[in-house]
Scaffold this active site. Sequence first.
Site, PDB file in Angstrom:
ATOM      1  N   HIS A 226       0.744  -1.235   0.168  1.00  0.00           N
ATOM      2  CA  HIS A 226       0.060   0.175  -0.076  1.00  0.00           C
ATOM      3  C   HIS A 226       0.929   1.228   0.068  1.00  0.00           C
ATOM      4  CE1 HIS A 226      -4.155  -1.396   0.548  1.00  0.00           C
ATOM      5  NE2 HIS A 226      -3.491  -2.373   0.926  1.00  0.00           N
TER       6      HIS A 226
ATOM      7  N   LYS B 222      -9.138  13.773   4.184  1.00  0.00           N
ATOM      8  CA  LYS B 222      -8.149  12.574   4.279  1.00  0.00           C
ATOM      9  C   LYS B 222      -7.232  12.710   5.529  1.00  0.00           C
ATOM     10  CE  LYS B 222      -6.986  13.902  -0.065  1.00  0.00           C
ATOM     11  NZ  LYS B 222      -6.865  12.742  -0.680  1.00  0.00           N
ATOM     12  N   ARG B 223      -6.560  11.667   5.788  1.00  0.00           N
ATOM     13  CA  ARG B 223      -5.626  11.868   6.788  1.00  0.00           C
ATOM     14  C   ARG B 223      -4.788  12.861   6.748  1.00  0.00           C
ATOM     15  NH1 ARG B 223      -1.570   8.211   6.644  1.00  0.00           N
ATOM     16  NH2 ARG B 223      -2.215   7.477   4.646  1.00  0.00           N
TER      17      ARG B 223
ATOM     18  N   LYS C  96       0.425  14.591   1.910  1.00  0.00           N
ATOM     19  CA  LYS C  96      -0.838  14.898   1.088  1.00  0.00           C
ATOM     20  C   LYS C  96      -1.025  16.262   0.896  1.00  0.00           C
ATOM     21  CE  LYS C  96      -3.123  10.781   2.793  1.00  0.00           C
ATOM     22  NZ  LYS C  96      -3.940  10.213   1.705  1.00  0.00           N
TER      23      LYS C  96
ATOM     24  N   THR D   7      -8.347   6.805  -2.802  1.00  0.00           N
ATOM     25  CA  THR D   7      -9.935   6.287  -2.940  1.00  0.00           C
ATOM     26  C   THR D   7     -10.827   7.232  -2.614  1.00  0.00           C
ATOM     27  OG1 THR D   7      -9.903   5.406  -0.582  1.00  0.00           O
ATOM     28  CG2 THR D   7      -9.496   3.764  -2.561  1.00  0.00           C
TER      29      THR D   7
ATOM     30  N   LYS E  46     -14.463   8.415  -4.848  1.00  0.00           N
ATOM     31  CA  LYS E  46     -15.950   8.937  -4.269  1.00  0.00           C
ATOM     32  C   LYS E  46     -16.260  10.264  -4.767  1.00  0.00           C
ATOM     33  CE  LYS E  46     -13.929   6.591   0.104  1.00  0.00           C
ATOM     34  NZ  LYS E  46     -13.471   6.988   1.295  1.00  0.00           N
TER      35      LYS E  46
HETATM   36  C1  LIG Z   1     -12.151   7.180   1.581  1.00  0.00           C
HETATM   37  C2  LIG Z   1     -11.560   7.293   2.764  1.00  0.00           C
HETATM   38  C3  LIG Z   1     -10.182   7.584   3.103  1.00  0.00           C
HETATM   39  C4  LIG Z   1      -9.200   7.591   2.057  1.00  0.00           C
HETATM   40  O1  LIG Z   1      -9.051   8.901   1.664  1.00  0.00           O
HETATM   41  P1  LIG Z   1      -7.894   9.334   0.586  1.00  0.00           P
HETATM   42  O2  LIG Z   1      -8.331  10.576   0.148  1.00  0.00           O
HETATM   43  O3  LIG Z   1      -7.699   8.297  -0.389  1.00  0.00           O
HETATM   44  O4  LIG Z   1      -6.644   9.334   1.291  1.00  0.00           O
HETATM   45  C5  LIG Z   1      -9.927   7.945   4.250  1.00  0.00           C
HETATM   46  N1  LIG Z   1     -10.828   8.105   5.401  1.00  0.00           N
HETATM   47  C6  LIG Z   1     -12.177   7.834   5.275  1.00  0.00           C
HETATM   48  C7  LIG Z   1     -12.913   7.889   6.620  1.00  0.00           C
HETATM   49  C8  LIG Z   1     -12.511   7.476   4.147  1.00  0.00           C
HETATM   50  O5  LIG Z   1     -13.824   7.253   3.826  1.00  0.00           O
END
Ligand SMILES: *Cc1c(COP(=O)(O)O)cnc(C)c1O
Length: 819
Positions: A355, A543-544, A549, A651, A655
Site C-alpha cells: 500500500h 483525508k488523513r 498529502k 480512494t 468517491k
Molecule cells: C475514503 C476514505 C479515506 C481515504 O481517503 P484518501 O483521500 O484516499 O486518502 C480515508 N478516510 C475515510 C473515512 C474515508 O472514507
Amino acid sequence: MFINKEEFKEAFIRKLEEKIGKKKDQASEQDAYLALGALISERINQKWLQNNQKGTESRDKQVYFFSMEFLLGRLLGNNLLNLDMLSLVKTGLNELGFRFTSIEEKEKDAGLGNGGLGRLAACFLDSLASLDLPGHGYGLRYKYGMFDQRFIDGNQVELPDQWLSQEYVWKVRREEEAVEVRFGGHILTHEQEGKLHFEHVDYEQLRAVPYDVPVIGYHNDTVNTLRLWSAEPTEEDILVKAKKEHSCQNLLDHQRSLESITEFLYPDDSTEEGKRLRLKQEYFLVSSGVQCVIRSFEKLDLSWSLFPDYKKLHINDTHPTLIIPELMRILMDEKKLGWEEAWQITQASVSYTNHTTLSEALETWPVEMIRSLLPRIYMIIEEINERFCRMLWESSPGNFDRIAKLAIIADGQVKMAHLSIVGSSSVNGVAKMHTEILKKREMKLFYDIFPDRFNNKTNGISHRRWLMYVNPLLTNAIDEAIGEQWKKEPERLQDLLYQIEDASFLDTLNEIKQKNKQNFASWVEDKTGVQLDPTSIFDVQIKRLHGYKRQLLNALHIIHLYNQIKCNPTSNLTPRTFIFGAKAASSYHFAKKVIKLINTIAQIVNNDADVKDKLKVVFLENYSVSLAERIIPAANISEQISTAGKEASGTGNMKLMMNGALTLGTMDGANVEICDVIGNDHMYSFGLSAEEVQAYYDTGIYSAKETYEEDERIRRTLDQLIHYSPFSKGGTEFREIYDELLFNNDEYFVLRDFNSYVNTQQQISYDYQDIRNWNRKCLVNIAHSGVFSSDRTIKSYAAEIWGLNSHNTVNGLGEENGM
Ligand SMILES: *Cc1c(COP(=O)(O)O)cnc(C)c1O
C-alpha cells in the site's frame, strides 16, 4: 424479508415491546435504533445460516482477507440498501412517527481503521458479498477504534472512541469457535527417529473469541462474515492465577493486561512496551485466523497438498505477514509436513497487497522483540531467510551487496515486506503508477527475481455506499436517465454520456448538487454556527493529515487569496468555501501544527468583514466514514494534491468523482487513471510529475530557499506564518512549518508546486462561472466513475490472484483461472 410495509411496522412495534419494553410512543430514537437493529439482524441471521451451510457443503474455495483495519462506518443504512428494504423501512418508520435519518445517526461508526487502507478492506467485503463470492474478513475487535477528534483552541485533542459503549447490534459472539494463541516461553528441540520436534514451553496463553459481523450482498442471497477477534484470558489461566494471588484486584489487573491486546487500534508506539503490544496484536490476528482456516480445511478431509485449492489467505499490507511463518509452523509442527511441502502450500495460498511507496512506512521489527515474543515463529523466519539468501547466493555467487539489500533479516530487523514477497504467490500494487514504482524502483531487485509475482489491482470503492446510499437524489436522477442496470454493472454509468447535450439533464445535475450543498450547509451551521454560502464553490480536502498529502499547500493558497482580497476588496473573485476533514496521528507533531494553522486561518478569514462573503474555511472535527458521507455529495472540487509519486492510489478521489466533483490533482496514484478515462479537459491537473520529483530527489538540486527568494508571492505568503500578519500568532506558533519549508528544504515540494497550484485554482474560479459547461464536466466524471467501483477491483483479484468462482454466474465472472 418483510412481505410489505404493514408487516414491517407490526414486527417493529413488537420488537420495541419485547426487547426494549416500551410502547412506540414512549420510545426514544435510541430505543428505536436498537429495536430496528435487532429486528434486521434476526432476519439477516436466517440468510447467514443458510450461507454458512452452503459454504461447507459446496466446498467452494474461500478467501480470507486479513487486515488490521476495517473502517466500516455505520452499517444500518447500507445493510438495508443491500437487503432492498431501505425505502420500505424509511416510510414505515416515518408513518410510525419516527425520523429514519435521526435513528440512523444513533449508530456509532465502527472506526476500526485509520484511513484508506481500512476503508478499502470494508469496500472489498461489500463487493465480495455483492458479487456472490465466498470471501471473508479477519480483523481485530478493538475496544476503542480510531480516536474521537475534537478541536480546542484550534488544536487537535484525542478522546477515546467508545464505539462499544452501547450495544453493537451487528455481531454474534461465537464462543464455540474460540481458539488459543501463545506468546513468549521457550522452544525445546528433541530428535526422534532422525526428525526434529519442537516443543513450546512456559508460554503465556490467551483465548481469541470471534465476534462475527454479517456482510450482506446487494440484492442477492449472500451473507459473508467479517470475523473480529477479541482477546480474553483462558479459564485455566485465571484459575492458576487465582490460586497464587488470593486477591480479586490482582486477578482483575491480570485479566485486563491480557485483554489489552485488543484494546486500542493503535497502541502508543513511542514506548518499547507499546511497540511490543502492536506486534502482539498482529500475531494475535494471524494466529487465530490461520488456526480457524486450518480447522475449516480439516473438515473437508482432503490431502494437505490441496490446501491452496480451497483456501486463499490475503494480507492487506504487511501487518498480517506473520501468517507465512504461522502457517508453516502449524503445517510442520502440528500436521507433521516437511519443510518443502509446507513451503509450497504456504506460498501458493498467500497473496500480498502493498500500500505504500514511502520507504519510511515499510514495516520492520527488531529481531529481539520477535524472538522473545514468538520464539518458534522467529526460528521459522530465520530458516526462510537462510534458504532465500542461499538461493540468492547460488544465482549470483559473491554478490554480497544484493543479499544485504534483499535479506529478510538485516541490521537486527525483520523486514516484513521482504518476508511477504518471498512467502507469497502474488504481490500487487494499488494503482498502475504505484505498481510501476514498485517494479522499477522500490522493489526492483525483487521484481527482477520474481517478475511473475508482481501485478496491479487499481483500488476501487463501493458504488453502493458511495453513490446509491450517500446520494439518493443523484441516484434517482441516474435511474430516470438510464435505468437501473448500472447498480449491478457500474460501468453502465457510461450510458449517461448520451445526456451530455441534454440541457435539462444538466440542469437537474446542477439542482441536485445545489440541494446537497444546501443540506450540508444547514448541517454545518447547526453543528458549528458557521454560515456557508451554497452558491460558492465547495472545495473539499478530506483525508488523513500528512506531509505528502499537502494540506499545507491548500492552506497557503487560502492565505494567498486572503491577501488578494485584502489588497483589492472590490475584485470579483468567485466565492469559495474550503472544507477540511483530517486526523493527525497522535505522535505526528508537524501534522498537528498544520491543523492548528488551518483552524487559525478559518478563525481569521471567517470573521474578517472584507473577506467573509468571498471566502469561508471550515475544518470539521472527527473525520470519519459518516462525515465523509455527508461532505462528498456536496463537493464541487476534490483536492488530490499529494506530491507526485507519494500517494499509492487514493480512494477519496474516486468517491468524489462519482458524486460529480471535479478533481484538482497532481498526476499521482489513481488520479492518473482518472485522467486517462475522463481526459484532461475534465479535471484540473497541476504540479511536478512523479519523474520530476524523483529527479529532484536523485540530484538534490531543488532549493526551497531559492524558490522563496525568487518569488515575491511565495515569500509574502510564507512570511505571514511568522510575521506581519494576523496568522502569525506572535511568530512562534508556525515557525516550525516555516522552517520545515525553508530550512529543511521542503521535502514535499509545496513551494515548488505553489504557482502551478494557484494558477490552476484561478482557472477553476473562472470556469465555474460557466455553470452549464461545468456540469457537463461533472457528468463526464460521473459517467466514467464506474470502473472505479470496487466490484471491478474484486473481480480481478478473484480471477487473477485467488482463482475464485462465483457460485452464481449472473455477475459475469470469468471461469476459474487456475493458479
Ligand atoms: C475514503 C476514505 C479515506 C481515504 O481517503 P484518501 O483521500 O484516499 O486518502 C480515508 N478516510 C475515510 C473515512 C474515508 O472514507
